[in-house]
Design a protein around this motif. Structure first.
Motif, PDB file in Angstrom:
ATOM      1  N   LYS A 265       0.820  -1.206   0.000  1.00 15.05           N
ATOM      2  CA  LYS A 265       0.000   0.000   0.000  1.00 15.05           C
ATOM      3  C   LYS A 265       0.857   1.261   0.000  1.00 15.05           C
ATOM      4  CE  LYS A 265      -4.091  -1.975   2.249  1.00 15.05           C
ATOM      5  NZ  LYS A 265      -4.984  -1.910   3.437  1.00 15.05           N
ATOM      6  N   VAL A 266       2.105   1.121   0.486  1.00 15.97           N
ATOM      7  CA  VAL A 266       3.029   2.267   0.475  1.00 15.97           C
ATOM      8  C   VAL A 266       3.141   2.846  -0.923  1.00 15.97           C
ATOM      9  CG1 VAL A 266       5.454   2.927   0.729  1.00 15.97           C
ATOM     10  CG2 VAL A 266       4.365   1.512   2.468  1.00 15.97           C
ATOM     11  N   PHE A 267       3.138   1.987  -1.941  1.00 21.44           N
ATOM     12  CA  PHE A 267       3.423   2.427  -3.303  1.00 21.44           C
ATOM     13  C   PHE A 267       2.163   2.839  -4.056  1.00 21.44           C
ATOM     14  CE2 PHE A 267       6.471  -0.751  -1.825  1.00 21.44           C
ATOM     15  CZ  PHE A 267       7.535   0.121  -1.623  1.00 21.44           C
ATOM     16  N   ILE A 268       1.014   2.582  -3.478  1.00 23.82           N
ATOM     17  CA  ILE A 268      -0.207   3.199  -3.978  1.00 23.82           C
ATOM     18  C   ILE A 268      -0.261   4.632  -3.478  1.00 23.82           C
ATOM     19  CG2 ILE A 268      -2.731   3.130  -3.925  1.00 23.82           C
ATOM     20  CD1 ILE A 268      -2.492   0.074  -3.715  1.00 23.82           C
ATOM     21  N   GLY A 269       0.142   4.829  -2.221  1.00 24.46           N
ATOM     22  CA  GLY A 269       0.325   6.176  -1.712  1.00 24.46           C
ATOM     23  C   GLY A 269      -0.597   6.553  -0.574  1.00 24.46           C
ATOM     24  N   LYS A 270      -0.249   7.673   0.068  1.00 19.29           N
ATOM     25  CA  LYS A 270      -1.025   8.284   1.135  1.00 19.29           C
ATOM     26  C   LYS A 270      -1.125   7.410   2.386  1.00 19.29           C
ATOM     27  CE  LYS A 270      -3.821  11.289  -1.827  1.00 19.29           C
ATOM     28  NZ  LYS A 270      -5.189  11.760  -2.164  1.00 19.29           N
ATOM     29  N   THR A 271      -0.098   6.595   2.654  1.00 14.21           N
ATOM     30  CA  THR A 271      -0.061   5.843   3.901  1.00 14.21           C
ATOM     31  C   THR A 271       0.636   6.685   4.973  1.00 14.21           C
ATOM     32  OG1 THR A 271       2.096   4.826   3.469  1.00 14.21           O
ATOM     33  CG2 THR A 271       0.149   3.696   2.585  1.00 14.21           C
ATOM     34  N   TYR A 272       0.643   6.171   6.198  1.00 16.89           N
ATOM     35  CA  TYR A 272       1.329   6.881   7.277  1.00 16.89           C
ATOM     36  C   TYR A 272       2.842   6.808   7.124  1.00 16.89           C
ATOM     37  CZ  TYR A 272      -2.780   8.075   9.973  1.00 16.89           C
ATOM     38  OH  TYR A 272      -3.957   8.652  10.400  1.00 16.89           O
ATOM     39  N   GLU A 273       3.333   6.004   6.205  1.00 20.00           N
ATOM     40  CA  GLU A 273       4.773   5.972   5.917  1.00 20.00           C
ATOM     41  C   GLU A 273       5.184   7.080   4.968  1.00 20.00           C
ATOM     42  OE1 GLU A 273       8.195   2.803   4.411  1.00 20.00           O
ATOM     43  OE2 GLU A 273       6.383   2.088   5.420  1.00 20.00           O
ATOM     44  N   GLY A 274       4.243   7.567   4.178  1.00 15.70           N
ATOM     45  CA  GLY A 274       4.558   8.569   3.164  1.00 15.70           C
ATOM     46  C   GLY A 274       4.836   9.935   3.759  1.00 15.70           C
ATOM     47  N   ILE A 275       5.885  10.581   3.259  1.00 13.37           N
ATOM     48  CA  ILE A 275       6.271  11.923   3.723  1.00 13.37           C
ATOM     49  C   ILE A 275       6.037  12.958   2.631  1.00 13.37           C
ATOM     50  CG2 ILE A 275       8.198  13.344   4.548  1.00 13.37           C
ATOM     51  CD1 ILE A 275       9.381  10.802   5.792  1.00 13.37           C
ATOM     52  N   PHE A 276       6.417  12.645   1.406  1.00 16.38           N
ATOM     53  CA  PHE A 276       6.116  13.527   0.278  1.00 16.38           C
ATOM     54  C   PHE A 276       5.989  12.680  -0.973  1.00 16.38           C
ATOM     55  CE2 PHE A 276       7.340  16.758  -3.030  1.00 16.38           C
ATOM     56  CZ  PHE A 276       6.171  17.502  -2.922  1.00 16.38           C
ATOM     57  N   GLU A 277       4.890  12.865  -1.702  1.00 18.33           N
ATOM     58  CA  GLU A 277       4.579  12.065  -2.883  1.00 18.33           C
ATOM     59  C   GLU A 277       3.960  12.939  -3.960  1.00 18.33           C
ATOM     60  OE1 GLU A 277       3.181   8.364   0.060  1.00 18.33           O
ATOM     61  OE2 GLU A 277       1.789   9.147  -1.462  1.00 18.33           O
ATOM     62  N   ILE A 278       4.022  12.462  -5.189  1.00 13.44           N
ATOM     63  CA  ILE A 278       3.319  13.100  -6.296  1.00 13.44           C
ATOM     64  C   ILE A 278       2.054  12.288  -6.562  1.00 13.44           C
ATOM     65  CG2 ILE A 278       3.442  13.835  -8.706  1.00 13.44           C
ATOM     66  CD1 ILE A 278       5.403  15.289  -6.840  1.00 13.44           C
ATOM     67  N   ASN A 279       0.910  12.944  -6.500  1.00 16.19           N
ATOM     68  CA  ASN A 279      -0.366  12.245  -6.581  1.00 16.19           C
ATOM     69  C   ASN A 279      -0.640  11.725  -7.995  1.00 16.19           C
ATOM     70  OD1 ASN A 279      -2.525  11.459  -4.912  1.00 16.19           O
ATOM     71  ND2 ASN A 279      -3.884  12.929  -5.909  1.00 16.19           N
ATOM     72  N   ILE A 280      -0.871  10.421  -8.093  1.00 17.58           N
ATOM     73  CA  ILE A 280      -1.203   9.781  -9.375  1.00 17.58           C
ATOM     74  C   ILE A 280      -2.267   8.739  -9.057  1.00 17.58           C
ATOM     75  CG2 ILE A 280      -0.339   8.482 -11.355  1.00 17.58           C
ATOM     76  CD1 ILE A 280       2.452   9.576 -10.739  1.00 17.58           C
ATOM     77  N   ASN A 281      -3.525   9.159  -9.022  1.00 12.68           N
ATOM     78  CA  ASN A 281      -4.586   8.316  -8.498  1.00 12.68           C
ATOM     79  C   ASN A 281      -5.700   8.177  -9.515  1.00 12.68           C
ATOM     80  OD1 ASN A 281      -6.790   7.231  -7.035  1.00 12.68           O
ATOM     81  ND2 ASN A 281      -5.929   8.005  -5.119  1.00 12.68           N
ATOM     82  N   ASP A 282      -5.896   6.966 -10.033  1.00 13.52           N
ATOM     83  CA  ASP A 282      -6.940   6.749 -11.028  1.00 13.52           C
ATOM     84  C   ASP A 282      -8.326   6.996 -10.450  1.00 13.52           C
ATOM     85  OD1 ASP A 282      -7.665   5.651 -13.765  1.00 13.52           O
ATOM     86  OD2 ASP A 282      -8.813   4.301 -12.472  1.00 13.52           O
ATOM     87  N   ALA A 283      -8.505   6.718  -9.161  1.00 17.35           N
ATOM     88  CA  ALA A 283      -9.808   6.939  -8.532  1.00 17.35           C
ATOM     89  C   ALA A 283     -10.188   8.411  -8.528  1.00 17.35           C
ATOM     90  CB  ALA A 283      -9.799   6.393  -7.104  1.00 17.35           C
ATOM     91  N   GLN A 284      -9.212   9.289  -8.675  1.00 16.81           N
ATOM     92  CA  GLN A 284      -9.455  10.729  -8.745  1.00 16.81           C
ATOM     93  C   GLN A 284      -9.257  11.240 -10.171  1.00 16.81           C
ATOM     94  OE1 GLN A 284      -6.907  12.548  -5.823  1.00 16.81           O
ATOM     95  NE2 GLN A 284      -7.865  11.474  -4.122  1.00 16.81           N
ATOM     96  N   SER A 285      -9.404  10.330 -11.146  1.00 21.04           N
ATOM     97  CA  SER A 285      -9.240  10.675 -12.565  1.00 21.04           C
ATOM     98  C   SER A 285      -7.866  11.233 -12.854  1.00 21.04           C
ATOM     99  CB  SER A 285     -10.328  11.675 -13.012  1.00 21.04           C
ATOM    100  OG  SER A 285     -11.612  11.138 -12.804  1.00 21.04           O
ATOM    101  N   GLU A 286      -6.858  10.727 -12.137  1.00 23.22           N
ATOM    102  CA  GLU A 286      -5.502  11.240 -12.266  1.00 23.22           C
ATOM    103  C   GLU A 286      -4.516  10.191 -12.714  1.00 23.22           C
ATOM    104  OE1 GLU A 286      -3.837  12.878  -8.743  1.00 23.22           O
ATOM    105  OE2 GLU A 286      -3.553  14.816  -9.646  1.00 23.22           O
ATOM    106  N   GLY A 287      -4.960   8.948 -12.897  1.00 18.64           N
ATOM    107  CA  GLY A 287      -4.025   7.901 -13.273  1.00 18.64           C
ATOM    108  C   GLY A 287      -3.332   8.204 -14.586  1.00 18.64           C
ATOM    109  N   LEU A 288      -2.082   7.807 -14.673  1.00 16.95           N
ATOM    110  CA  LEU A 288      -1.311   8.072 -15.885  1.00 16.95           C
ATOM    111  C   LEU A 288      -1.693   7.071 -16.973  1.00 16.95           C
ATOM    112  CD1 LEU A 288       2.224   8.699 -14.383  1.00 16.95           C
ATOM    113  CD2 LEU A 288       0.689  10.394 -15.371  1.00 16.95           C
ATOM    114  N   SER A 289      -2.119   7.582 -18.092  1.00 17.95           N
ATOM    115  CA  SER A 289      -2.470   6.706 -19.200  1.00 17.95           C
ATOM    116  C   SER A 289      -1.223   6.060 -19.769  1.00 17.95           C
ATOM    117  CB  SER A 289      -3.187   7.503 -20.293  1.00 17.95           C
ATOM    118  OG  SER A 289      -3.329   6.720 -21.457  1.00 17.95           O
TER     119      SER A 289
END
Length: 492
Positions: A265-289
């Protein structure tokens, strides 16, 4: 009048939020304003937020463009065995050939970074002057200012590890006609400014994301600032300062290692381990085609990307075996990071959260993993490295073992050199996360891990040359202040 170089970010260069920013009603989703140069702008909370949204949008575009985060941070480390028939340019780069017919000049060009810096400098210059009464909360105002200082520090540090000396521009160009070219500043001066910016950022930022957990890690906070400070100080070999900054992240940031069972889940993002990430989330219509950005499928093929038969960036089996060999049966990272790693087309699958925009047809694959910049395991190992350099091996081993225990491997046994063990734990833990090349440069171990990168190029170029990138000669036109990176002079 001479044509000005693109240290200036024209309003049109602030790219559309519809392509780069999430659709949710958060600050990262607000559309960047298209007229930031007018005197009427920067008068309200909305103006400040949309300007910051534009900065994050440009950063996102920079980091994902042509796989730049992985290209600069992983390709040259030795992690990969790039298929020269499918990706000749990056095959050459992996061997330290930063120039040549197959290496595009876009790799040498920093103009887009100055578009981001123009946007950030506008925020730093203008937002403090907006009356507090124009904000729903003064905290919102200070957060915008703090994030802008963080983004400027991050951008300049990132650039300095690629090119070394870079032009240091700290004021926005409010009038294009009066903009001036400036020479490259020494890397030491750049790092000094980065650290000063972080000192400006910290009092304006807070730990945690109490207001909106949906912004976890994808917006910079105080933990992000201390994590960046730790990296800068490690790069400068200021290990006392690095250890202190990293300790602040670990003890005050509110972060926690993800459990072994939920590690990916760390590599999907937004976990408590994450400190700074670039958002790439298909659920938010942001997934990279992966259809429109085929480069983002370079480490995977079928069965992870439906219908994809070839792979451009296979794993380097020798590198993988060197790192994971004796622990491959128990190390959860070996199991979860790789597929068929002992074959000629071994895949890196840690970023394999694939969705399909067209459903069952599976012709429009989307990558929905965040781009991880800093996370807790990284900072723990960075502090372990610093503590070892300071002679505090007991505390260093404690941190090292916490990461190893989560991975399911035995504690450090003191058979191998501790410094090497910490470095190789970073290479294992952060495989294909954009850190390996910089770790190997910082520790002066690059030729020992990437045998294709000539030791003469690495040594003869140190500290200002062979491992740094050249500057695009096209940027020299009408800008006589620029000079080429020393190692590459006369080679382009």
């Amino acid at each position: 009048m001479k044509k000005q170089r693109l240290y200036i970010a024209y309003a049109a260069a602030v790219i559309s939020a519809s392509a780069l920013v999430s659709s949710c009603s958060k600050i990262l989703d607000l559309e960047p304003h298209n007229s930031t140069f007018t005197s009427a702008y920067f008068t309200s909370e909305s103006d400040a937020k949309t300007a910051l949204s534009g900065a994050y949008s440009i950063l996102r575009n920079i980091m994902i463009r042509d796989n730049s985060w992985h290209k600069y941070g992983d390709i040259v480390s030795g992690e990969l065995s790039i298929d020269g028939g499918r990706d000749n340019g990056n095959f050459n780069i992996s061997n330290g050939e930063f120039i040549g017919l197959n290496v595009g000049s876009g790799n040498w060009n920093w103009q887009q970074y100055y578009q981001l810096l123009q946007q950030v400098n506008l925020i730093i210059n203008k937002v403090p002057g907006i009356p507090d009464t124009k904000f729903g909360s003064v905290d919102t105002k200070r957060h915008v200012i703090g994030e802008a200082y963080f983004l400027r520090a991050f951008t300049y540090f990132y650039m300095s590890r690629i090119w070394g000396d870079v032009p240091l521009k700290l004021q926005p160009d409010l009038d294009v006609s009066t903009a001036k070219n400036i020479p490259r500043s020494p890397a030491d001066s750049v790092w000094k400014q980065c650290l000063a910016d972080l000192e400006s950022a910290k009092p304006n930022l807070d730990f945690g994301y109490d207001a909106d957990e949906g912004e976890r890690a994808v917006r910079a906070n105080k933990g992000s600032a201390f994590a960046l400070q730790a990296h800068i100080l490690a790069w400068k070999h200021d290990y006392a300062g690095c250890a202190e900054a990293a300790n602040t992240v670990i003890t005050q940031g509110g972060y926690a290692l993800q459990s072994a069972g939920d590690y990916m889940k760390v590599f999907i993002g937004k976990t408590y381990e994450g400190i700074f990430e670039i958002n790439i989330n298909d659920a938010q219509s942001e997934g990279l085609s992966l259809q429109n950005n085929p480069g983002f499928g370079v480490t995977m093929k079928s069965p992870f990307i439906d219908g994809k038969d070839g792979i451009e960036w296979p794993v380097n089996t020798n590198f993988v075996n060197m790192l994971y060999g004796k622990d491959s049966t128990t190390d959860i990272r070996y199991k979860n990071f790789f597929f068929a790693s002992q074959g000629a087309e071994g895949q890196i699958i840690k970023f394999s959260n694939i969705a399909y925009a067209d459903g069952a047809a599976k012709k429009d694959a989307r990558l929905s993993n965040n781009l991880i910049i800093f996370r807790l395991a990284d900072i723990m190992l960075l502090r372990a490295e610093a503590l070892h350099a300071l002679g505090q091996d007991g505390d260093a081993i404690t941190l090292l073992n916490k990461v190893r225990e989560r991975a399911g491997i035995s504690d450090y046994d003191a058979v191998n050199d501790l410094g090497t063990s910490i470095l190789e734990e970073r290479l294992r833990e952060l495989y294909f996360e954009g850190h390996a090349y910089y770790d190997l440069v910082r520790t002066k171990e690059l030729p020992n891990y990437n045998e294709q990168f000539g030791s003469d190029q690495f040594q003869n170029g140190a500290p200002t040359g062979g491992w740094l990138w050249p500057v695009d000669p096209a940027m020299f036109k009408d800008d006589y202040t620029l000079t080429q990176t020393p190692y590459w002079r006369g080679k382009l």
